[in-house]
Write a protein that holds these residues in place. Sequence first.
Motif, PDB file in Angstrom:
ATOM      1  N   ARG A  32      23.152  20.466   2.362  1.00 47.55           N
ATOM      2  CA  ARG A  32      23.387  19.222   1.634  1.00 47.55           C
ATOM      3  C   ARG A  32      23.494  19.452   0.123  1.00 47.55           C
ATOM      4  O   ARG A  32      23.778  18.521  -0.628  1.00 47.55           O
ATOM      5  CB  ARG A  32      22.246  18.234   1.893  1.00 47.55           C
ATOM      6  CG  ARG A  32      22.226  17.706   3.300  1.00 47.55           C
ATOM      7  CD  ARG A  32      21.047  16.780   3.611  1.00 47.55           C
ATOM      8  NE  ARG A  32      20.495  16.045   2.509  1.00 47.55           N
ATOM      9  CZ  ARG A  32      19.218  15.634   2.444  1.00 47.55           C
ATOM     10  NH1 ARG A  32      18.386  15.908   3.431  1.00 47.55           N
ATOM     11  NH2 ARG A  32      18.783  14.955   1.411  1.00 47.55           N
ATOM     12  N   GLY A  33      23.227  20.677  -0.340  1.00 43.61           N
ATOM     13  CA  GLY A  33      23.332  20.985  -1.764  1.00 43.61           C
ATOM     14  C   GLY A  33      21.998  21.165  -2.453  1.00 43.61           C
ATOM     15  O   GLY A  33      21.950  21.451  -3.640  1.00 43.61           O
ATOM     16  N   GLY A  79      24.776  20.109  -5.264  1.00 40.89           N
ATOM     17  CA  GLY A  79      25.882  19.436  -4.596  1.00 40.89           C
ATOM     18  C   GLY A  79      26.564  18.419  -5.497  1.00 40.89           C
ATOM     19  O   GLY A  79      26.238  18.286  -6.685  1.00 40.89           O
TER      20      GLY A  79
END
Length: 160
Positions: A85-86, A112
């Motif tokens: 998801r970063g 992200g």
Amino acid sequence: MTGGVSGPVVRVAWVEGADRSLPLPAYQTAGAAGADLRANLPEGARTLGITLPPGGQAAVPTGLRMAIPEGFEGQVRARSSLARRGLILPNAPGTIDADYRGEVLVLVLNAGNDTITIRHGERLAQMVVAPVVRAGFEVAETLDDTARGAGGFGSTGRGL
């Protein structure tokens, strides 16, 4: 915990104000190398969580202090599901030394493009307990030659 203990025992203590209803670090499968660490947020942040915009950083509390046995360290690493998801750990693996007794914090960075919210109780990182070897250091006039020599960053991937 899945499976038995096969290594050292890490003693843990709650910090004042921690949510003691959250699970202690635990291995999620019999083959897991890392025990999950959870976000244990201050009471005022538990409902909303910690929101990180792209590029945002935080030191997320775990609510725990640890006594890692002498001769070992705790290596704090990213969980792949969050990294996807970063959310990365910029100092990974971070080291928890055997003589450190303060609260374990997990340094996170949103690498992200989307805002990420860290929720209270969320499995945030994993900790691998590993042996430590302490080396000695001495000055030498010369060093032995190797095939690599002084080749630095990327030097082993050039197909030479």
